[in-house]
Design a protein around this motif. Structure first.
Motif, PDB file in Angstrom:
ATOM      1  N   ILE A 566       0.839  -1.203   0.000  1.00  0.00           N
ATOM      2  CA  ILE A 566       0.000   0.000   0.000  1.00  0.00           C
ATOM      3  C   ILE A 566       0.873   1.251   0.000  1.00  0.00           C
ATOM      4  N   ALA A 567       1.947   1.199   0.805  1.00  0.00           N
ATOM      5  CA  ALA A 567       2.848   2.350   0.891  1.00  0.00           C
ATOM      6  C   ALA A 567       3.512   2.634  -0.451  1.00  0.00           C
ATOM      7  N   GLU A 568       3.816   1.582  -1.213  1.00  0.00           N
ATOM      8  CA  GLU A 568       4.452   1.769  -2.524  1.00  0.00           C
ATOM      9  C   GLU A 568       3.582   2.628  -3.440  1.00  0.00           C
ATOM     10  N   PHE A 569       2.282   2.429  -3.356  1.00  0.00           N
ATOM     11  CA  PHE A 569       1.353   3.143  -4.240  1.00  0.00           C
ATOM     12  C   PHE A 569       0.769   4.390  -3.576  1.00  0.00           C
ATOM     13  N   GLY A 570       1.096   4.615  -2.299  1.00  0.00           N
ATOM     14  CA  GLY A 570       0.510   5.758  -1.604  1.00  0.00           C
ATOM     15  C   GLY A 570      -0.990   5.674  -1.545  1.00  0.00           C
ATOM     16  N   ALA A 571      -1.500   4.469  -1.263  1.00  0.00           N
ATOM     17  CA  ALA A 571      -2.951   4.222  -1.379  1.00  0.00           C
ATOM     18  C   ALA A 571      -3.615   4.009  -0.026  1.00  0.00           C
ATOM     19  N   THR A 572      -3.104   4.622   1.025  1.00  0.00           N
ATOM     20  CA  THR A 572      -3.655   4.400   2.358  1.00  0.00           C
ATOM     21  C   THR A 572      -5.129   4.771   2.444  1.00  0.00           C
ATOM     22  N   LEU A 573      -5.503   5.944   1.928  1.00  0.00           N
ATOM     23  CA  LEU A 573      -6.897   6.377   1.990  1.00  0.00           C
ATOM     24  C   LEU A 573      -7.781   5.477   1.138  1.00  0.00           C
ATOM     25  N   THR A 658     -11.680   4.117  11.318  1.00  0.00           N
ATOM     26  CA  THR A 658     -10.313   4.236  10.798  1.00  0.00           C
ATOM     27  C   THR A 658     -10.309   5.043   9.493  1.00  0.00           C
ATOM     28  N   TYR A 659     -11.272   4.730   8.650  1.00  0.00           N
ATOM     29  CA  TYR A 659     -11.411   5.463   7.370  1.00  0.00           C
ATOM     30  C   TYR A 659     -11.607   6.953   7.631  1.00  0.00           C
ATOM     31  N   LYS A 660     -12.454   7.292   8.593  1.00  0.00           N
ATOM     32  CA  LYS A 660     -12.720   8.692   8.888  1.00  0.00           C
ATOM     33  C   LYS A 660     -11.458   9.395   9.393  1.00  0.00           C
ATOM     34  N   THR A 661     -10.710   8.722  10.264  1.00  0.00           N
ATOM     35  CA  THR A 661      -9.481   9.318  10.802  1.00  0.00           C
ATOM     36  C   THR A 661      -8.472   9.606   9.698  1.00  0.00           C
ATOM     37  N   ILE A 662      -8.289   8.639   8.800  1.00  0.00           N
ATOM     38  CA  ILE A 662      -7.340   8.819   7.694  1.00  0.00           C
ATOM     39  C   ILE A 662      -7.804   9.935   6.755  1.00  0.00           C
ATOM     40  N   ALA A 663      -9.113   9.957   6.500  1.00  0.00           N
ATOM     41  CA  ALA A 663      -9.656  11.012   5.636  1.00  0.00           C
ATOM     42  C   ALA A 663      -9.423  12.389   6.253  1.00  0.00           C
ATOM     43  N   GLN A 664      -9.630  12.488   7.556  1.00  0.00           N
ATOM     44  CA  GLN A 664      -9.390  13.768   8.232  1.00  0.00           C
ATOM     45  C   GLN A 664      -7.921  14.167   8.147  1.00  0.00           C
ATOM     46  N   ASN A 665      -7.036  13.192   8.318  1.00  0.00           N
ATOM     47  CA  ASN A 665      -5.597  13.478   8.264  1.00  0.00           C
ATOM     48  C   ASN A 665      -5.160  13.946   6.880  1.00  0.00           C
ATOM     49  N   GLU A 666      -5.872  13.488   5.860  1.00  0.00           N
ATOM     50  CA  GLU A 666      -5.519  13.853   4.484  1.00  0.00           C
ATOM     51  C   GLU A 666      -6.436  14.937   3.935  1.00  0.00           C
ATOM     52  N   ASN A 667      -7.205  15.558   4.829  1.00  0.00           N
ATOM     53  CA  ASN A 667      -8.109  16.649   4.438  1.00  0.00           C
ATOM     54  C   ASN A 667      -9.086  16.229   3.345  1.00  0.00           C
TER      55      ASN A 667
END
Length: 1013
Positions: A566-573, A658-667
Motif C-alpha cells: 500500500i505504501a508503494e502506491f501511496g494508497a492508504t486512503l 479508521t477510514y474517517k481518521t485517515i480522511a481527516q488526516n488527508e483533508n
C-alpha cells in the motif's frame, strides 16, 4: 656508608632462600616459614529461567499486592530460591575452599538477583520464572495492608463494612457513602497463599512440549498457581503435615478443603486435585476467560461472605481467614464459631444470588436488605450487582439460562455448607459430565478457524498480482478486513464473548479436568478411562489453540506485507475506504444470513408446537419432544448467527472509524465514513435487540413447550401410578380392616387362652384361627385366593403397643393380586419404639391408651393411633409394582377433637405414602384421606415421579364442598422446579390446563376409587 647494589641484593635473596643471611648473626636460630595460602575451588551455577508460574490473587481482586516466593525443604522450612520476572538464562561463578561452598555462594548470588519488589497487576495477576532444574513445592504469598498502596476489591453483595472506598478510574463502583459497597476498591490486611508443586520433569517438558499441544498443568513449562481463600487453607494443611508435599498430599488437602468449606465434592470436581488451577473469579468484573459455573459460584460466595463477615465484625480479612483456616486444619468446624457465622452469611448471599438471577429488582433489593445493606444504599447496590451479572453473561462466562439452572444447586449448597456427597463415584460422574460438556462447547470452533484460513488463502491469492494500484488496494483492503475480523474473533480484551475467550475457558477447564482425573486415578486406578477422556479433550483444545495462534501469526504477516505494498502506491486512503465499504457489505450480508436462520427457526418452532398439541401417548410425546429439541437447536443457531452479525457490524464500525481518521488526516471528505459509521451502529443495535429477544422471550416460549411435552408424558405415566396406588391402598386397607375386625372379635368374645377359630363378624367370608398364647393368627378368604399369616406381641407400658408382623396374598377389588412380604417381628418392634425410621418388614402397630398385658386387655382401652408398613409386590395384573405402603392412622370426632380409632361416629384420618417402582417408573405418592361413614374423601395428593424430570402432580381441597385443585410441576433442565400447569378435579378424573394453552382431561386418574364430585 655501605651501598646495596643490585648484585648484592641478588645474592641476599638467593641466600635467604637457603636459610642464610649476610646480615644476620652466625647463630643457628631456626627460620619459621609462613603457611601456604589455601587453594580455592571455583564453581559456576547455570540457570535457565524458563519455567513459568503465573496466577491471579482474588479475595476479591488484590491489586498492587506484594508477592513473595519461597520453597519448602524436606523439614518444612521456608527457603529462598532464585526466580525472575522474565524468562532468560543466567550464570553465577564463585570461589570457596570447597566445591559445595563455592556452589552455595553461586546459588546465593543468583538468589540475590531476585526482583527487589514484585506486585500483582491491577487485575491481580502475577508471573514468575524459575529455573528449569528446580523441582519441589513453591510457597507463594500475596499480601495487602491497610497502610500500604495495594487495593482490594469488595465482591460481597452485602458489602465489606464501614470504611473508606478508594476511587479508581477503571470503571469500577465508587459511591462515597462512608461504607465499602459491592464493587468498590478499599484497603485491608489480607494475606493469601498457595503451595504449588513443580514436577521434576519440568525441564524436559519446557523444551519439548512447546512444539505441540500440552497435556496438563506444567507439561508445557508453565504452571498455574492462583491464590484464594481455599488455596490458603490448603497451604496451611500442607505446611502443618508431617509427610512430604507431593501430588497426593496436594490432592488430599484440596479434597479436605472442598469437603469442609463447600461440602459437595461434585460441584467443584475439576479442582479436587489442585485448588490452585481455578476458583479465582471476581464477580464484580467477570471477563469471560473462566467459566462461571455452579462450582465457581459457590466458591465466589463462600469467599466473598468471609469478606462481608470481616466487615460486619470490624475485623481484618486476614484475621478472620486465619481463624477459619486454623479450624479447618484442626478438623474443628463442628465447634467453629467463625464457620457458624460464615454459614449464616453464605445463606444470605445465596438468596441475593437467586434474586439477581431471577432479574426481579424488588426481590434483589429485599434480599440485599436482609443481607445487611442499608435501605438508603440498596438501589445502587442492586443495580451494580445486576450489572455485574449481566457483564458475566455478555462476556460468555455463563448465560442467563445456565445461571437459572445453576442457582438452585448453589443456593442449596450455601444453605448446607460443609455437607454433601464426597464419594469418588460422584466425583467421577461430575468429571465425565464436564468432559462431555466441553466436547459439546468446542463444536464448531474448528469450522470457524477453517473459515478464517480460507479467507487468508483468498488474501494470499490477491497478493500474487499487485502490479497496479487497483490490485494493490484490493489486496490491502482484504488484508485489513481479515485482520480486523480475526482480532475481533480471538482477542480476549474485547467486550463480549468470542472464539478466543471460549478457547481460554475451555483450555483452563480441560487442564483442571486432567488434573482432577489424575488425582482420581491415584486414589483408584479404575478411573483411568476418565483420565484418558480428559486427556483427549485437552489435546483437542490445545490443537485448536495452536491452530488459532498459527493462523494469527500468518494473518499478521500478510497484513505487514500488504501495508508495504500500500505504501508503494501511496494508497492508504483508498484502502481505508474500500476496507470500510467491504466490511459494511459483509455486515449487511451477515444480518441477512441471521434473518434467514430466524425464519428457519420459526418454522421449526411452529412444527414443534403442533406436535406438542397432538400428544396422546408416550410415542407421540417422544416425537413432540424431538421436534422441540430441533427448535431449541435452531434457536441456538439463530442466536449464533445474530452474534456473528453483531461481530461483523463492530468490525465494520472499527474500519469506518479508521477510514474517517485517515480522511481527516488527508483533508478528504468524511461523508462516506460518517454514513458507514451510522449504518454500522444501526446494525449493532438491531443485532443486540434480536439477541436479547431470542435469548429471552423466544427461549422461554420454546422451553415452555418442552416442559409441557415432558409434563404430558409424566401425566400419562400417572395413569399407571394411580392404578397402583388405588389397588395397593385397597388391598392393604382391606387386610388391615380384616385383621382389626378379627382382633376385636377375639377380645369381645373374652376367649380363654389357647387356640381358637372363628369368622370375622364384618367380613364373613374370612375365617380365622388364633392362638392367644403365641399371638399366631391365620386368616383365609373362603371365597377367593387370599390368605394372611401373622404373629404379634404386646409391649406393655403406660402407653402400650400391639405389634403384628404379617405376610400374605391379597386381591384388590379389581382382581389385582398383591403380595405382602417379609414378616419380622423383631424388626417391627424396633420400628414401633422408633429405634428405626423404616422397617425391612411388613408391620402393624396399634397404640393403646393404657397398660395391657395381652391383646385381649385392649378391649378395655381406646386405640389412639395406628401405623402400618407393608413391603408390597403386585403379582400378575395390568401393572407390576415393587415397593412399600406406609400409613399413619388417627381419628377425630364430629367437632374435630381427637377420638379413638375404630369407633362409631369417629372420622378416621390416614396419611399414606406409597413408594416404589412400577415397570421402570419410580415414584413416591403421598395422600391424606378422610374416612367418614365408610366413605373415603381425598384431602390431598402429591405424586412425584422420582426418575422423570422431577415431575410432581399435586392437588388439595380449596374448601370442603369444592373440587380438588392443584398444579403440575417438573424440573427446568433437571434442576429448578417450575410450574407447568394447573389441575382441577372433574368427574372420574382431573383436567390439566398447561401453561402453553393446552387443556387435557384425564378421566382415568383415580387414586382412591371415588371422586369428591
Amino acid at each position: 656508608m655501605n651501598k646495596f647494589t643490585p648484585v648484592a641484593s641478588t645474592i641476599a635473596l638467593s641466600l635467604g632462600l637457603t636459610g642464610c643471611s649476610l646480615f644476620d648473626s652466625d647463630d643457628n636460630d631456626p627460620i619459621v616459614n609462613p603457611p601456604p595460602a589455601p587453594s580455592e575451588v571455583e564453581s559456576t551455577v547455570d540457570a535457565n529461567f524458563n519455567v513459568s508460574v503465573s496466577g491471579k490473587a482474588v479475595k476479591g481482586t488484590l491489586s498492587g499486592a506484594m508477592v513473595s516466593v519461597k520453597t519448602v525443604d524436606a523439614q518444612g522450612n521456608m527457603v529462598d530460591l532464585a526466580y525472575r520476572t522474565a524468562a532468560g538464562e543466567e550464570s553465577a561463578t564463585e570461589k570457596a575452599e570447597s566445591e559445595s561452598e563455592a556452589k552455595a555462594k553461586a546459588e546465593a548470588k543468583l538468589i540475590s538477583g531476585n526482583p527487589a519488589e514484585l506486585k500483582t497487576s491491577a487485575q491481580g495477576l502475577y508471573e514468575i520464572f524459575v529455573d528449569e532444574e528446580f523441582s519441589g513445592p513453591l510457597y507463594i504469598t500475596v499480601k495487602t495492608t491497610k497502610d500500604g498502596d495495594a487495593l482490594v476489591k469488595c465482591d460481597a453483595f452485602a458489602g465489606c463494612g464501614v470504611g473508606t472506598a478508594i476511587k479508581v478510574d477503571d470503571g469500577s463502583v465508587f459511591n462515597d457513602n462512608g461504607k465499602v459497597d459491592f464493587g468498590e476498591w478499599y484497603k485491608d490486611d489480607i494475606e493469601l497463599s498457595v503451595v504449588k508443586l513443580i514436577s521434576a520433569n519440568a525441564a524436559a517438558s519446557s523444551a519439548s512440549a512447546k512444539r505441540g499441544p500440552s497435556y496438563a498443568d506444567g507439561d508445557d513449562g508453565s504452571y498455574k498457581a492462583n491464590l484464594s481463600v481455599f488455596t490458603s487453607t490448603a497451604a496451611r494443611i500442607l505446611l502443618a503435615g508431617e509427610s512430604a508435599i507431593d501430588a497426593a498430599a496436594v490432592g488430599q488437602a484440596s479434597i479436605q478443603v472442598i469437603g469442609q468449606l463447600v461440602g459437595d465434592l461434585s460441584l467443584v470436581a475439576t479442582l479436587a486435585s489442585d485448588l490452585s488451577l481455578g476458583g479465582v473469579i471476581d464477580f464484580t468484573d467477570v471477563d469471560g476467560t473462566e467459566k462461571l459455573d455452579a462450582g465457581a459460584l459457590v466458591l465466589v460466595q463462600v469467599a466473598s461472605s468471609l469478606q462481608s463477615l470481616a466487615g460486619k465484625e470490624s475485623r481484618t480479612v486476614a484475621d478472620v481467614l486465619a481463624e477459619l483456616t486454623g479450624d479447618v486444619e484442626q478438623g474443628n468446624l463442628g465447634d467453629s464459631q467463625i464457620f457458624s457465622k460464615l454459614k449464616t452469611e453464605t445463606q444470605k448471599a445465596g438468596k441475593v444470588l437467586n434474586a439477581i438471577v431471577s432479574g426481579d429488582e424488588e426481590a434483589i433489593k429485599t434480599a440485599l436488605i436482609e443481607a445487611g445493606v442499608d435501605e438508603s444504599d440498596v438501589d445502587q447496590v442492586a443495580a451494580d450487582a445486576k450489572a455485574a451479572k449481566d457483564k458475566a453473561v455478555k462476556n460468555g462466562a455463563t448465560s442467563d439460562e445456565q445461571l437459572q439452572d445453576d442457582s438452585d444447586k448453589v443456593v442449596d449448597q450455601l444453605d448446607d455448607l460443609g455437607n454433601g456427597d464426597t464419594s469418588l463415584e460422584s466425583l467421577n460422574a461430575s468429571l465425565l459430565a464436564s468432559i462431555e460438556a466441553g466436547k459439546q462447547t468446542l463444536t464448531g470452533s474448528d469450522a470457524q478457524l477453517n473459515e478464517f484460513a480460507a479467507s487468508l488463502a483468498a488474501v494470499k491469492a490477491l497478493a500474487a498480482d499487485t502490479d497496479t494500484k487497483e490490485k494493490a488496494v484490493a489486496y490491502g483492503s482484504a488484508a485489513v478486513v481479515l485482520d480486523t475480523q480475526y482480532t475481533a474473533a480471538v482477542s480476549t480484551d474485547v467486550e463480549g464473548d468470542n472464539l478466543g475467550k471460549l478457547l481460554v475457558r475451555e483450555l483452563s477447564g480441560a487442564e483442571q479436568l486432567v488434573s482432577a482425573a489424575s488425582g482420581l486415578v491415584i486414589l483408584d486406578a479404575e478411573y483411568q478411562p476418565t483420565l484418558t477422556q480428559a486427556g483427549e479433550l485437552l489435546t483437542q483444545v490445545t490443537t485448536l489453540v495452536a491452530q488459532k495462534d498459527q493462523l494469527g501469526a500468518q494473518i499478521t504477516a500478510e497484513l505487514t506485507a500488504a501495508n508495504e505494498k500500500i505504501a508503494e502506491f501511496g494508497a492508504t486512503l483508498d484502502v481505508a475506504k474500500q476496507a470500510s465499504d467491504e466490511s459494511l457489505l459483509a455486515a449487511k450480508e451477515s444480518k441477512e444470513a441471521a434473518i434467514a436462520k430466524k425464519g428457519e427457526m420459526e418454522v421449526q418452532f411452529q412444527t414443534a408446537m403442533t406436535a406438542v398439541a397432538a400428544i396422546t401417548d408416550q410415542a407421540s410425546a417422544e416425537a413432540a419432544l424431538s421436534e422441540v429439541e430441533k427448535a431449541q437447536t435452531s434457536l441456538q443457531d439463530t442466536i449464533a448467527a445474530y452474534q456473528a452479525a453483531e461481530t461483523a457490524a463492530k468490525a465494520s464500525l472499527e474500519l469506518a472509524n479508521t477510514y474517517k481518521t485517515i480522511a481527516q488526516n488527508e483533508n478528504a471528505s468524511t461523508d462516506a465514513a460518517d454514513l458507514a459509521i451510522n449504518e454500522s451502529n444501526e446494525l449493532i443495535s438491531e443485532a443486540l435487540l434480536e439477541i436479547s429477544v431470542l435469548q429471552g422471550n423466544t427461549a422461554l416460549q420454546i422451553e415452555d413447550y418442552r416442559i409441557t411435552a415432558l409434563a404430558m408424558q409424566g401425566t400419562d405415566k400417572l395413569v399407571k401410578i394411580s392404578f397402583v396406588t388405588r389397588e395397593g391402598a385397597d388391598a392393604t386397607f382391606n387386610a388391615g380392616e380384616v385383621i382389626y375386625d378379627v382382633m376385636k372379635d377375639i377380645w369381645d368374645s373374652g376367649l380363654d387362652s389357647g387356640e381358637h377359630s372363628g369368622t370375622a363378624p364384618g367380613f364373613p367370608e374370612w375365617k380365622y384361627s388364633y392362638d392367644t398364647n403365641t399371638y399366631a393368627l391365620n386368616l383365609e378368604n373362603t371365597e377367593g385366593d387370599e390368605k394372611i399369616v401373622a404373629n404379634g406381641q404386646v409391649n406393655s407400658g403406660a402407653q402400650s403397643k400391639i405389634i403384628f408382623t404379617w405376610s400374605g396374598n391379597l386381591v384388590a377389588d379389581s382382581g389385582q393380586k398383591v403380595e405382602i412380604q417379609s414378616p419380622d417381628l423383631a424388626e417391627c418392634e424396633r420400628w414401633a419404639i422408633d429405634s428405626i425410621d423404616m422397617p425391612n418388614a411388613s408391620c402393624l402397630v396399634l397404640n393403646v391408651d393404657g397398660s395391657i398385658q395381652s391383646v385381649e386387655d385392649a378391649r378395655d382401652f381406646d386405640i389412639s393411633r395406628g401405623k402400618t408398613f407393608n413391603l408390597v409386590e403386585f403379582v400378575d395384573g395390568q401393572y407390576g409394582f415393587s415397593g412399600y405402603f406406609h400409613s399413619e392412622l388417627t381419628a377425630v370426632d364430629q367437632q374435630g377433637n381427637p377420638a379413638p380409632l375404630f369407633v362409631d361416629d369417629s372420622i378416621e384420618l390416614a396419611s399414606i405414602v406409597l413408594k416404589g417402582d412400577s415397570e421402570g417408573t419410580e415414584f413416591t405418592a403421598h395422600f391424606d384421606i378422610r374416612n367418614e361413614d365408610n366413605n373415603d374423601d381425598l384431602g390431598m395428593a402429591e405424586v412425584s415421579i422420582d426418575n422423570f424430570n422431577g415431575y410432581v402432580f399435586r392437588v388439595g381441597l380449596i374448601d370442603e364442598a369444592g373440587p380438588l385443585r392443584g398444579s403440575v410441576s417438573l424440573f427446568n433442565d433437571t434442576e429448578q422446579s417450575v410450574g407447568v400447569g394447573s389441575v382441577e378435579e372433574i368427574t372420574n378424573g382431573f383436567r390439566v390446563d398447561y401453561f402453553t394453552g393446552l387443556s387435557i382431561d384425564y378421566t382415568d386418574i383415580d387414586f382412591i376409587g371415588q371422586s369428591n364430585n
